[in-house]
Design an enzyme around this catalytic site. Structure first.
Site, PDB file in Angstrom:
ATOM      1  N   CYS A 157      -0.569   4.160 -22.345  1.00 27.95           N
ATOM      2  CA  CYS A 157      -1.486   3.842 -21.239  1.00 27.95           C
ATOM      3  C   CYS A 157      -2.922   3.766 -21.761  1.00 27.95           C
ATOM      4  CB  CYS A 157      -1.379   4.921 -20.153  1.00 27.95           C
ATOM      5  SG  CYS A 157      -2.514   4.662 -18.772  1.00 27.95           S
ATOM      6  N   HIS A 187      -5.239   8.016 -13.532  1.00 29.27           N
ATOM      7  CA  HIS A 187      -4.083   7.532 -14.280  1.00 29.27           C
ATOM      8  C   HIS A 187      -3.075   6.840 -13.367  1.00 29.27           C
ATOM      9  CE1 HIS A 187      -0.644   7.183 -16.886  1.00 29.27           C
ATOM     10  NE2 HIS A 187       0.056   7.680 -15.875  1.00 29.27           N
ATOM     11  N   ASP A 233       0.873  -1.167   0.000  1.00 23.61           N
ATOM     12  CA  ASP A 233       0.000   0.000   0.000  1.00 23.61           C
ATOM     13  C   ASP A 233       0.905   1.209   0.000  1.00 23.61           C
ATOM     14  OD1 ASP A 233      -0.212   1.762   2.756  1.00 23.61           O
ATOM     15  OD2 ASP A 233       0.622  -0.215   3.090  1.00 23.61           O
TER      16      ASP A 233
HETATM   17 ZN    ZN Z   1      -3.146   6.793 -18.208  1.00 23.69          ZN
END
Ligand code: ZN
Length: 372
Positions: free
Chosen positions: A303, A334, A265
Protein backbone atom coordinates in the site's frame (compact mmCIF):
# COMPACT_ATOMS: atom_id res chain seq x y z
CA UNK A 1 -20.73 12.01 -13.49
CA UNK A 2 -20.85 15.80 -13.87
CA UNK A 3 -21.99 17.89 -10.90
CA UNK A 4 -21.97 21.62 -10.07
CA UNK A 5 -18.84 21.03 -7.97
CA UNK A 6 -16.91 18.98 -10.49
CA UNK A 7 -16.64 15.67 -12.24
CA UNK A 8 -16.70 12.31 -10.47
CA UNK A 9 -15.07 9.41 -12.26
CA UNK A 10 -17.21 6.30 -11.98
CA UNK A 11 -17.44 3.70 -10.66
CA UNK A 12 -16.82 5.69 -7.49
CA UNK A 13 -16.84 5.18 -3.74
CA UNK A 14 -18.13 7.97 -1.47
CA UNK A 15 -16.59 8.20 2.01
CA UNK A 16 -19.31 8.96 4.55
CA UNK A 17 -19.11 12.39 6.19
CA UNK A 18 -22.00 11.89 8.57
CA UNK A 19 -22.15 15.26 10.31
CA UNK A 20 -20.14 17.33 7.86
CA UNK A 21 -16.89 15.51 8.52
CA UNK A 22 -15.51 12.10 7.61
CA UNK A 23 -14.77 10.91 11.14
CA UNK A 24 -11.12 11.41 12.23
CA UNK A 25 -10.02 12.67 8.77
CA UNK A 26 -9.40 16.27 7.62
CA UNK A 27 -10.63 17.41 4.20
CA UNK A 28 -7.01 18.02 3.15
CA UNK A 29 -6.30 14.32 3.61
CA UNK A 30 -9.46 13.31 1.75
CA UNK A 31 -8.39 15.50 -1.16
CA UNK A 32 -4.88 13.99 -1.10
CA UNK A 33 -6.42 10.51 -1.07
CA UNK A 34 -8.32 11.45 -4.23
CA UNK A 35 -11.85 11.45 -2.81
CA UNK A 36 -13.94 13.09 -5.54
CA UNK A 37 -17.25 13.05 -3.66
CA UNK A 38 -18.41 12.58 -0.06
CA UNK A 39 -21.77 11.77 1.47
CA UNK A 40 -23.50 13.82 4.16
CA UNK A 41 -26.31 12.53 6.37
CA UNK A 42 -29.39 14.75 6.26
CA UNK A 43 -30.82 13.38 9.53
CA UNK A 44 -27.75 14.41 11.52
CA UNK A 45 -27.24 17.79 9.80
CA UNK A 46 -30.94 18.63 10.14
CA UNK A 47 -30.84 18.01 13.90
CA UNK A 48 -27.45 19.67 14.43
CA UNK A 49 -26.55 22.36 13.49
CA UNK A 50 -29.79 22.54 11.43
CA UNK A 51 -30.31 23.02 7.71
CA UNK A 52 -31.51 26.63 8.15
CA UNK A 53 -28.30 27.58 9.94
CA UNK A 54 -26.22 25.87 7.24
CA UNK A 55 -28.23 27.68 4.52
CA UNK A 56 -27.65 31.04 6.21
CA UNK A 57 -23.93 30.19 6.25
CA UNK A 58 -24.04 29.68 2.48
CA UNK A 59 -24.81 25.96 2.19
CA UNK A 60 -23.00 22.80 3.20
CA UNK A 61 -20.04 23.17 0.82
CA UNK A 62 -19.20 26.60 2.20
CA UNK A 63 -20.04 25.70 5.81
CA UNK A 64 -17.69 22.72 5.89
CA UNK A 65 -15.24 24.16 3.33
CA UNK A 66 -15.35 21.23 0.92
CA UNK A 67 -15.46 22.30 -2.71
CA UNK A 68 -15.91 18.92 -4.34
CA UNK A 69 -19.25 17.15 -4.91
CA UNK A 70 -21.48 16.13 -2.01
CA UNK A 71 -24.39 13.68 -2.02
CA UNK A 72 -26.93 13.82 0.80
CA UNK A 73 -29.31 11.07 1.77
CA UNK A 74 -32.92 11.90 2.63
CA UNK A 75 -32.63 11.29 6.36
CA UNK A 76 -35.11 8.43 6.15
CA UNK A 77 -32.65 5.64 6.86
CA UNK A 78 -31.48 7.24 10.12
CA UNK A 79 -35.09 7.94 11.15
CA UNK A 80 -35.68 4.21 10.78
CA UNK A 81 -32.45 3.14 12.47
CA UNK A 82 -31.60 5.85 15.05
CA UNK A 83 -34.64 7.87 16.10
CA UNK A 84 -35.94 7.26 19.61
CA UNK A 85 -39.49 6.80 18.29
CA UNK A 86 -40.99 6.71 14.80
CA UNK A 87 -44.40 6.42 13.26
CA UNK A 88 -44.86 6.10 9.51
CA UNK A 89 -48.00 7.00 7.63
CA UNK A 90 -48.72 8.31 4.16
CA UNK A 91 -47.94 11.87 5.22
CA UNK A 92 -44.39 11.01 6.29
CA UNK A 93 -42.31 9.86 9.24
CA UNK A 94 -42.94 11.31 12.69
CA UNK A 95 -39.99 10.73 14.99
CA UNK A 96 -38.28 11.81 18.17
CA UNK A 97 -34.68 13.05 17.98
CA UNK A 98 -32.19 10.57 19.46
CA UNK A 99 -30.35 13.62 20.87
CA UNK A 100 -32.99 15.50 22.88
CA UNK A 101 -36.27 13.67 22.35
CA UNK A 102 -37.85 16.56 20.39
CA UNK A 103 -40.66 15.67 18.00
CA UNK A 104 -40.21 16.04 14.20
CA UNK A 105 -42.16 15.27 11.05
CA UNK A 106 -40.14 14.32 7.97
CA UNK A 107 -42.27 14.37 4.82
CA UNK A 108 -41.11 13.81 1.24
CA UNK A 109 -41.40 17.58 0.65
CA UNK A 110 -39.55 18.44 3.87
CA UNK A 111 -36.69 16.09 2.90
CA UNK A 112 -36.41 18.00 -0.41
CA UNK A 113 -36.44 21.38 1.38
CA UNK A 114 -33.78 20.34 3.90
CA UNK A 115 -31.46 19.09 1.15
CA UNK A 116 -32.14 22.21 -0.95
CA UNK A 117 -30.98 24.29 2.02
CA UNK A 118 -27.93 22.06 2.52
CA UNK A 119 -27.20 22.50 -1.20
CA UNK A 120 -25.72 19.09 -1.90
CA UNK A 121 -24.99 18.26 -5.55
CA UNK A 122 -27.15 15.14 -5.39
CA UNK A 123 -30.26 14.90 -3.22
CA UNK A 124 -32.05 11.64 -2.49
CA UNK A 125 -35.81 11.21 -2.17
CA UNK A 126 -37.40 10.08 1.09
CA UNK A 127 -38.24 6.39 0.93
CA UNK A 128 -39.55 3.82 3.37
CA UNK A 129 -36.91 1.25 4.22
CA UNK A 130 -38.08 -2.14 5.42
CA UNK A 131 -35.18 -3.52 7.38
CA UNK A 132 -36.32 -7.11 7.38
CA UNK A 133 -35.78 -10.00 5.03
CA UNK A 134 -39.24 -11.29 4.15
CA UNK A 135 -39.82 -14.96 4.90
CA UNK A 136 -43.62 -15.17 4.81
CA UNK A 137 -46.58 -13.68 2.95
CA UNK A 138 -47.23 -11.15 5.68
CA UNK A 139 -43.72 -9.74 5.49
CA UNK A 140 -43.84 -9.71 1.72
CA UNK A 141 -47.03 -7.67 1.93
CA UNK A 142 -45.19 -5.19 4.17
CA UNK A 143 -42.42 -4.90 1.58
CA UNK A 144 -45.02 -4.22 -1.13
CA UNK A 145 -46.75 -1.59 1.02
CA UNK A 146 -43.42 0.16 1.66
CA UNK A 147 -42.49 0.02 -2.04
CA UNK A 148 -45.82 1.53 -3.06
CA UNK A 149 -45.62 4.22 -0.41
CA UNK A 150 -42.05 5.00 -1.51
CA UNK A 151 -43.31 5.45 -5.09
CA UNK A 152 -46.03 7.86 -3.94
CA UNK A 153 -43.50 9.74 -1.82
CA UNK A 154 -41.12 9.89 -4.81
CA UNK A 155 -43.84 11.56 -6.88
CA UNK A 156 -44.36 14.20 -4.18
CA UNK A 157 -40.60 14.71 -3.76
CA UNK A 158 -40.17 15.26 -7.50
CA UNK A 159 -43.04 17.75 -7.52
CA UNK A 160 -41.45 19.74 -4.73
CA UNK A 161 -37.96 19.62 -6.32
CA UNK A 162 -39.34 20.95 -9.63
CA UNK A 163 -41.29 23.63 -7.79
CA UNK A 164 -38.12 24.87 -6.08
CA UNK A 165 -36.30 24.81 -9.42
CA UNK A 166 -38.95 26.44 -11.58
CA UNK A 167 -40.86 28.68 -9.16
CA UNK A 168 -38.46 29.46 -6.31
CA UNK A 169 -40.55 32.50 -5.35
CA UNK A 170 -43.44 30.23 -4.43
CA UNK A 171 -41.39 28.84 -1.52
CA UNK A 172 -39.70 31.87 0.09
CA UNK A 173 -39.14 29.89 3.30
CA UNK A 174 -36.55 27.68 1.56
CA UNK A 175 -33.06 29.04 0.83
CA UNK A 176 -31.87 27.06 -2.22
CA UNK A 177 -28.08 27.08 -1.92
CA UNK A 178 -27.21 24.99 -5.01
CA UNK A 179 -29.37 25.66 -8.05
CA UNK A 180 -27.74 22.83 -9.99
CA UNK A 181 -28.73 20.13 -7.47
CA UNK A 182 -29.73 16.78 -9.02
CA UNK A 183 -32.34 14.50 -7.48
CA UNK A 184 -32.13 10.72 -7.50
CA UNK A 185 -35.08 8.35 -7.12
CA UNK A 186 -34.73 5.16 -5.08
CA UNK A 187 -35.79 1.65 -6.09
CA UNK A 188 -37.32 -0.42 -3.28
CA UNK A 189 -38.96 -3.84 -3.21
CA UNK A 190 -36.78 -5.91 -0.88
CA UNK A 191 -35.53 -9.17 -2.32
CA UNK A 192 -38.64 -9.75 -4.46
CA UNK A 193 -37.61 -9.35 -8.09
CA UNK A 194 -41.15 -8.66 -9.29
CA UNK A 195 -41.53 -5.84 -6.76
CA UNK A 196 -38.14 -4.47 -7.83
CA UNK A 197 -39.26 -4.42 -11.47
CA UNK A 198 -42.47 -2.65 -10.54
CA UNK A 199 -40.57 -0.13 -8.41
CA UNK A 200 -38.20 0.60 -11.32
CA UNK A 201 -41.12 1.19 -13.68
CA UNK A 202 -42.94 3.50 -11.30
CA UNK A 203 -39.82 5.47 -10.35
CA UNK A 204 -38.56 5.90 -13.92
CA UNK A 205 -42.04 7.02 -14.94
CA UNK A 206 -41.75 9.93 -12.47
CA UNK A 207 -38.39 10.82 -13.97
CA UNK A 208 -35.27 11.69 -11.97
CA UNK A 209 -31.77 12.76 -12.94
CA UNK A 210 -30.72 9.27 -11.90
CA UNK A 211 -31.60 6.31 -9.71
CA UNK A 212 -30.40 4.37 -6.69
CA UNK A 213 -31.07 0.87 -5.40
CA UNK A 214 -32.07 1.02 -1.72
CA UNK A 215 -33.17 -1.49 0.87
CA UNK A 216 -30.29 -3.93 0.47
CA UNK A 217 -27.58 -5.02 2.94
CA UNK A 218 -30.23 -5.25 5.65
CA UNK A 219 -29.44 -8.82 6.63
CA UNK A 220 -30.18 -10.78 3.47
CA UNK A 221 -27.58 -13.38 2.34
CA UNK A 222 -24.92 -11.81 0.13
CA UNK A 223 -25.80 -14.01 -2.88
CA UNK A 224 -29.41 -12.82 -2.67
CA UNK A 225 -28.23 -9.21 -2.57
CA UNK A 226 -26.08 -9.81 -5.67
CA UNK A 227 -29.07 -11.39 -7.46
CA UNK A 228 -31.29 -8.38 -6.70
CA UNK A 229 -28.58 -6.02 -7.99
CA UNK A 230 -28.06 -8.16 -11.12
CA UNK A 231 -31.80 -8.05 -11.75
CA UNK A 232 -32.39 -4.37 -10.98
CA UNK A 233 -29.34 -2.48 -12.30
CA UNK A 234 -29.88 -3.41 -15.99
CA UNK A 235 -33.48 -2.11 -15.75
CA UNK A 236 -32.13 1.39 -14.96
CA UNK A 237 -31.02 3.81 -17.72
CA UNK A 238 -27.49 2.94 -18.83
CA UNK A 239 -26.53 6.55 -19.55
CA UNK A 240 -26.90 7.59 -15.89
CA UNK A 241 -24.96 6.57 -12.78
CA UNK A 242 -26.60 3.79 -10.77
CA UNK A 243 -26.08 4.10 -7.03
CA UNK A 244 -26.18 1.15 -4.64
CA UNK A 245 -26.96 2.64 -1.24
CA UNK A 246 -25.09 1.67 1.91
CA UNK A 247 -23.36 -1.42 0.57
CA UNK A 248 -19.63 -1.79 0.53
CA UNK A 249 -17.79 -4.81 1.84
CA UNK A 250 -14.62 -4.81 -0.28
CA UNK A 251 -15.78 -7.71 -2.47
CA UNK A 252 -19.19 -6.06 -2.90
CA UNK A 253 -17.54 -3.18 -4.74
CA UNK A 254 -16.14 -5.31 -7.53
CA UNK A 255 -19.04 -7.79 -7.63
CA UNK A 256 -21.63 -5.01 -7.89
CA UNK A 257 -19.62 -3.09 -10.50
CA UNK A 258 -19.74 -6.34 -12.46
CA UNK A 259 -23.53 -6.18 -12.14
CA UNK A 260 -23.79 -2.58 -13.33
CA UNK A 261 -23.31 -0.31 -10.29
CA UNK A 262 -21.46 3.04 -10.56
CA UNK A 263 -21.73 4.62 -7.10
CA UNK A 264 -21.20 3.25 -3.59
CA UNK A 265 -21.15 4.53 -0.05
CA UNK A 266 -20.45 2.68 3.16
CA UNK A 267 -19.33 3.53 6.69
CA UNK A 268 -17.33 0.31 6.80
CA UNK A 269 -13.82 1.65 5.97
CA UNK A 270 -14.02 4.43 8.57
CA UNK A 271 -16.01 2.57 11.23
CA UNK A 272 -13.79 -0.49 10.98
CA UNK A 273 -10.71 1.74 11.12
CA UNK A 274 -11.90 3.12 14.45
CA UNK A 275 -12.45 -0.44 15.63
CA UNK A 276 -8.90 -1.37 14.65
CA UNK A 277 -9.61 -3.32 11.48
CA UNK A 278 -7.41 -2.54 8.51
CA UNK A 279 -8.48 -3.68 5.06
CA UNK A 280 -5.38 -4.70 3.15
CA UNK A 281 -4.59 -6.22 -0.23
CA UNK A 282 -3.97 -9.49 1.67
CA UNK A 283 -7.29 -9.42 3.55
CA UNK A 284 -8.63 -7.79 6.74
CA UNK A 285 -6.19 -7.29 9.63
CA UNK A 286 -7.07 -6.80 13.33
CA UNK A 287 -4.30 -4.41 14.38
CA UNK A 288 -4.80 -5.02 18.13
CA UNK A 289 -3.64 -8.62 17.70
CA UNK A 290 -0.74 -9.39 20.06
CA UNK A 291 1.26 -10.87 17.20
CA UNK A 292 1.84 -7.33 15.85
CA UNK A 293 3.30 -6.01 19.13
CA UNK A 294 6.89 -5.97 17.79
CA UNK A 295 6.14 -6.21 14.08
CA UNK A 296 7.98 -3.30 12.46
CA UNK A 297 6.62 -3.95 8.95
CA UNK A 298 3.98 -1.66 7.44
CA UNK A 299 0.32 -2.72 7.77
CA UNK A 300 0.20 -3.47 4.04
CA UNK A 301 3.61 -3.63 2.30
CA UNK A 302 1.85 -3.18 -1.07
CA UNK A 303 0.00 0.00 0.00
CA UNK A 304 1.25 3.50 -0.86
CA UNK A 305 -0.85 5.43 1.68
CA UNK A 306 0.67 7.83 4.22
CA UNK A 307 0.09 5.36 7.08
CA UNK A 308 1.77 2.43 5.35
CA UNK A 309 4.67 4.55 4.07
CA UNK A 310 5.51 5.85 7.55
CA UNK A 311 4.30 3.59 10.34
CA UNK A 312 4.67 0.04 11.55
CA UNK A 313 2.08 -2.49 12.70
CA UNK A 314 3.73 -2.32 16.15
CA UNK A 315 3.18 1.46 16.42
CA UNK A 316 -0.38 1.33 15.09
CA UNK A 317 -1.19 -1.49 17.51
CA UNK A 318 0.22 0.55 20.39
CA UNK A 319 -1.81 3.65 19.42
CA UNK A 320 -4.98 1.58 19.18
CA UNK A 321 -4.47 -0.32 22.43
CA UNK A 322 -3.86 2.83 24.48
CA UNK A 323 -6.75 4.64 22.78
CA UNK A 324 -4.82 7.47 21.09
CA UNK A 325 -7.05 9.52 18.73
CA UNK A 326 -4.31 9.31 16.10
CA UNK A 327 -5.05 5.59 15.79
CA UNK A 328 -8.46 6.42 14.31
CA UNK A 329 -6.93 8.94 11.93
CA UNK A 330 -4.09 6.73 10.65
CA UNK A 331 -6.31 3.64 10.35
CA UNK A 332 -9.01 5.65 8.54
CA UNK A 333 -6.48 7.12 6.10
CA UNK A 334 -5.37 3.62 5.18
CA UNK A 335 -8.87 2.16 4.83
CA UNK A 336 -10.16 5.08 2.74
CA UNK A 337 -7.07 4.78 0.55
CA UNK A 338 -7.77 1.07 0.15
CA UNK A 339 -11.33 1.77 -1.01
CA UNK A 340 -10.46 4.64 -3.34
CA UNK A 341 -7.51 2.70 -4.75
CA UNK A 342 -9.74 -0.33 -5.34
CA UNK A 343 -12.12 1.89 -7.34
CA UNK A 344 -9.16 3.30 -9.32
CA UNK A 345 -8.00 -0.23 -10.13
CA UNK A 346 -11.53 -1.17 -11.17
CA UNK A 347 -11.79 1.87 -13.49
CA UNK A 348 -8.40 1.10 -15.04
CA UNK A 349 -9.26 -2.56 -15.48
CA UNK A 350 -12.49 -1.61 -17.27
CA UNK A 351 -10.57 0.69 -19.63
CA UNK A 352 -7.86 -1.91 -20.32
CA UNK A 353 -10.26 -4.84 -20.64
CA UNK A 354 -8.82 -6.71 -17.64
CA UNK A 355 -11.80 -6.41 -15.30
CA UNK A 356 -12.54 -10.15 -15.08
CA UNK A 357 -8.90 -10.85 -14.18
CA UNK A 358 -9.03 -8.26 -11.39
CA UNK A 359 -12.33 -9.70 -10.22
CA UNK A 360 -10.85 -13.20 -9.90
CA UNK A 361 -7.80 -11.92 -8.00
CA UNK A 362 -10.00 -9.91 -5.66
CA UNK A 363 -12.28 -12.86 -5.04
CA UNK A 364 -9.34 -15.00 -3.93
CA UNK A 365 -8.26 -12.39 -1.39
CA UNK A 366 -11.48 -10.91 -0.14
CA UNK A 367 -14.39 -13.25 -0.50
CA UNK A 368 -15.74 -12.94 3.07
CA UNK A 369 -12.64 -14.66 4.43
CA UNK A 370 -11.89 -14.87 8.13
CA UNK A 371 -9.39 -12.35 9.54
CA UNK A 372 -5.68 -12.93 9.11
ZN1 ZN B 1 -2.00 1.87 3.63
Amino acid sequence: MITPHGVVQTPAFMPVGTRGAVKAVAHRDLEDLGAEIILGNTYHLYLKPGDSLIARCGGLHKFISWNRPILTDSGGYQVFSLAAMRRIDDEGATFRSHIDGSLHLLTPERAVDIQAQLGSDIAMVLDECVATVPTGDQELAAVRTAMERSARWAQRARGRQLQLREEPHSAPEVIVTNIGQAQFGIIQGGIDLQLRTESVQRTIEIGFESYAIGGLSVGEPVDVMYDVVAHTAPLLPDDRPRYLMGTGMPDDLIECVARGIDLFDCVLPTRNARNGQLLTSHGPMAIKNARYAEDMSPPDPDCSCYTCRHFSRAYLRHLFVVGEMTAATLNSLHNIHFYLDTMRRIREAIVFGSFEKLRREFHQTFSRRPQI
